[in-house]
Enzyme design. Structure first.
Site, PDB file in Angstrom:
ATOM      1  N   HIS A 107       0.828  -1.219   0.000  1.00 44.62           N
ATOM      2  CA  HIS A 107       0.000   0.000   0.000  1.00 44.62           C
ATOM      3  C   HIS A 107       0.860   1.266   0.000  1.00 44.62           C
ATOM      4  O   HIS A 107       0.462   2.298   0.546  1.00 44.62           O
ATOM      5  CB  HIS A 107      -0.952   0.018   1.196  1.00 44.62           C
ATOM      6  N   ASN A 188     -10.461  -3.247   1.800  1.00 46.28           N
ATOM      7  CA  ASN A 188     -10.018  -3.347   0.411  1.00 46.28           C
ATOM      8  C   ASN A 188     -11.225  -3.185  -0.502  1.00 46.28           C
ATOM      9  O   ASN A 188     -12.368  -3.217  -0.053  1.00 46.28           O
ATOM     10  CB  ASN A 188      -9.362  -4.706   0.135  1.00 46.28           C
ATOM     11  N   HIS A 379      -4.448   0.892  11.763  1.00 46.68           N
ATOM     12  CA  HIS A 379      -4.230  -0.342  12.515  1.00 46.68           C
ATOM     13  C   HIS A 379      -5.595  -0.955  12.820  1.00 46.68           C
ATOM     14  O   HIS A 379      -6.429  -0.318  13.475  1.00 46.68           O
ATOM     15  CB  HIS A 379      -3.485  -0.018  13.812  1.00 46.68           C
TER      16      HIS A 379
END
Length: 747
Positions: A107, A188, A379
């Site tokens: 990413h 995603n 996170h």
């Protein structure tokens, strides 16, 4: 309560200690922590406050010393050596030498935007849906609260310098700055994942990254090591179908879905837990580029998706996404023919409908790409009360991995103090040190329990808002073993293939020809076809084999999924097609265009929400036949049809004659037709379409009416512009016209 404030007897200086935040605000003008006197409902305002400059805006050193010359080093004479005492040079150069941080392992290529999230409570936004029965997370149920967000969209495999339009998964990570602390929904644009256990993640990334001996290829899975890994790891099969599909080539970020991938838990005030899958649905539908467009855009504008995100926000076409949830009661978790905790699987929407609960609007660009987009740190372990984890083995591993990788990128643990990562909720903890510590804490109490700071900060109860994990009974022997319920690797891959339209299936086949056509080792190509594709669909395996020099299998594979189920929600052809909002329309003109046609059509399309740009051979003003002028937004050399969703050719004898002589203009129309895009022409403009010789399309009708066929809309008489625009808008709303011939178009 104050942060570590000692009691009067224990204080060395006898001065009452202020809270951490107010101390920082007084000492540093509220800048180091992003400001305390800002509206806590606006992360954007907090960041703006942090970046304010003094009114005089004199250039200074990092220590605030004003600078008289930043162009010339301090030297011994005009032609003498540079002196080491030039502290401004040393500071400026040192800062430059160290201003990069390690890019993300995955990413790395990304862009971001600020916005807000609000639960539904307005019939115009969505049906009001009280979710307090599902979760105690206040930001999901308080309809009067707008929660600031920052979203980062990204590719996965490529480096920061790669192109936006490569075939790849796209990251869709959202940081919610809630009143209960930060919540990160790391998603995603595809619902399954490649692997089931985080133990395999290093292997996956090593395989798909450029090969280690020559660092080739960049931002691509089309090479031996990835397909070697995939062919030996059948659990990748479902995700491979998605990556080979058009989902890996999003048209814009605002026309891209997002999926939380993992199964999480929602927990309500009563302590009741339910399984949940998170979905982001784009307001403007889910649409993709075609492969030929991606290749050309990578050269013409490698920043295409990023640039379009920013231009949409600048133009007020704010990307908007609906947050939905799929809820599965714990007692129903075993009713599926797959394991709900298997991250390589999705829950078909026909079995569990998506329940919309709110919307997100992205309405502001970052001010500083590095400080915000590069330094934002996500996170999945950043959760708030009401959202909890499951035993998904990939999720469990990511809870460690994300924290660990941020420590590497920022060379320390204080990345959460950077303005873009700092929560709006107050932070009181016993952390005091580490690289790049920003908060200056007062008092002696940096441990718990303590007495010299009156025991503060104190622990909270669940009723006081403390995070309490859902109580789940867990027992078992310590083993390294995959659950038997995770062993079906082909059923959902077949479900995906069955759900595609014929055009989408052909695109998957074409993608296999490119990806596997780059694989040098024949045995790897054979394993993919025989061991993977042939267990998904014999038709897919045969069609794939024919393009990569492999003998097609004679019979279906031994493990082929024995079902013909479909999920219409998986096909992009079933997406929203009732709006032209934010669609980009190119108007091809030269001097002598029909003034009324250009103004009437452009105004009507813009009133419907489209973005319309004038494209001409050269930049500058173009003059109409009646003397009005328009400014060319783009020239032929800087643009192409690949950058637009539709093309309009107005009439005007002189303009059309000029366009017919311009190869770029003819190619613009021919390429748009090849890519199945809507094309429209009025009056003399129809002649340009005739000159391009679009195959199998009736351009004239009976000469008096609007003709709409295969997404090509014409009106040679130009006597009913309103009907013409209506037909053109309908064609644009369909996005692509897959029934159009694939015959070669002359340009």
């Amino acid at each position: 309560m104050t942060d570590d404030a000692p009691d009067d007897d224990a204080s060395d200086d006898g001065v009452e200690q202020e809270s951490t935040d107010s101390t920082d605000a007084e000492r540093h003008d509220a800048r180091a922590d992003g400001g305390d006197d800002v509206d806590e409902n606006s992360k954007r305002e907090q960041l703006d406050e942090a970046s304010e400059l003094p009114d005089d805006e004199y250039l200074t050193t990092d220590q605030g010393v004003r600078v008289d010359d930043t162009d010339n080093s301090l030297t011994a004479g005009a032609r003498g050596p540079t002196l080491m005492e030039d502290f401004h040079f040393r500071e400026k150069m040192t800062q430059f030498d160290h201003e990069s941080i390690p890019e993300r392992v995955v990413h790395a290529r990304g862009t971001g935007a600020h916005g807000y999230f609000e639960p539904y409570d307005d019939p115009d936004l969505g049906e009001y849906d009280d979710v307090s029965d599902l979760t105690k997370a206040s930001f999901l149920q308080d309809a009067d609260q707008r929660t600031p967000v920052f979203v980062r969209f990204s590719t996965v495999v490529g480096s920061r310098g790669s192109a936006d339009t490569v075939r790849d998964v796209r990251g869709f990570a959202t940081k919610f700055y809630t009143e209960d602390g930060n919540y990160d929904l790391v998603a995603n644009n595809m619902p399954p994942f490649f692997i089931q256990d985080a133990m395999k993640f290093p292997d996956l990334v090593h395989a798909i990254k450029p090969e280690p001996d020559d660092e080739i290829p960049q931002a691509s899975a089309a090479h031996d090591t990835f397909w070697d890994f995939a062919s030996l790891q059948p659990e990748t099969t479902h995700m491979l179908m998605w990556v080979l599909s058009d989902r890996a080539l999003p048209r814009y970020f605002r026309t891209m879905e997002g999926f939380g991938v993992h199964t999480f838990r929602l927990v309500n005030d009563a302590g009741e837990s339910r399984f949940v899958k998170f979905h982001w649905r784009p307001k403007y539908g889910t649409h993709s580029l075609v492969w030929d467009e991606t290749q050309k855009l990578a050269g013409k504008d490698p920043d295409f998706n990023r640039r379009n995100l920013y231009s949409a926000i600048d133009g007020g076409d704010y990307p908007e996404f609906e947050l939905g949830v799929q809820i599965v009661e714990e007692d129903d978790a075993d009713r599926f023919d797959f394991d709900l905790l298997d991250p390589t699987k999705l829950v078909p929407e026909e079995e569990v409908p998506v329940r919309p609960i709110g919307r997100m609007v992205l309405n502001e660009k970052p001010d500083n790409f590095f400080a915000e987009t590069e330094q934002v740190a996500f996170h999945p372990g950043n959760v708030v009360p009401g959202i909890d984890f499951t035993n998904d083995p990939l999720l469990q591993g990511r809870l460690f991995s994300y924290q660990d990788t941020q420590l590497n990128r920022f060379n320390g643990a204080n990345w959460d103090e950077l303005p873009i990562n700092r929560p709006l909720a107050e932070v009181h903890n016993n952390q005091r040190a580490g690289f790049m510590r920003r908060t200056i804490n007062g008092g002696k109490g940096s441990y718990s329990p303590n007495s010299i700071a009156d025991g503060e900060p104190t622990e909270a109860t669940e009723e006081e808002g403390a995070y309490v994990h859902h109580a789940e009974k867990v027992e078992g022997k310590k083993i390294r073993e995959r659950s038997e319920s995770f062993q079906d690797h082909f059923s959902q891959a077949r479900l995906f293939w069955n759900s595609m339209s014929e055009a989408e299936k052909q695109h998957i086949v074409n993608a296999t020809h490119f990806e596997l056509g780059k694989v040098e080792r024949k045995e790897v190509r054979e394993r993919v076809v025989y061991d993977l594709f042939n267990n998904v669909s014999h038709d897919l395996a045969v069609r794939a084999a024919e393009g990569i020099g492999i003998e097609p299998p004679a019979e279906p594979g031994d493990e082929i999924a024995d079902h013909d189920r479909e999920s219409p929600a998986l096909s992009q052809e079933n997406t929203t097609m009732d709006t032209i909002e934010t669609r980009r329309v190119a108007v091809l003109v030269d001097d002598g265009f029909d003034d009324d046609q250009v103004s009437d059509v452009m105004d009507d399309l813009e009133e419907r929400g489209a973005t319309v740009e004038v494209v001409s051979k050269m930049l500058g003003e173009r003059s109409g036949a009646d003397g009005t002028t328009v400014e060319a937004d783009k020239s032929h050399v800087t643009s192409a049809s690949i950058m637009y969703d539709a093309v309009f050719v107005p009439g005007g004898r002189e303009s059309v004659d000029a366009l017919e002589e311009q190869g770029d203009a003819r190619h613009f129309v021919a390429e748009a037709f090849k890519h199945k895009k809507p094309i429209a022409a009025l009056g003399d403009g129809v002649e340009l379409l005739e000159a391009v010789d679009l195959p199998d399309v009736d351009l004239s009708g009976d000469g008096d009416d609007v003709v709409a066929e295969q997404g090509v809309v014409t009106d040679a008489a130009a006597d009913d512009v309103d009907a013409f625009v209506d037909a053109f808008a309908d064609a644009i709303a369909e996005h692509r016209h897959w029934d159009r011939t694939d015959e070669t178009v002359s340009a």
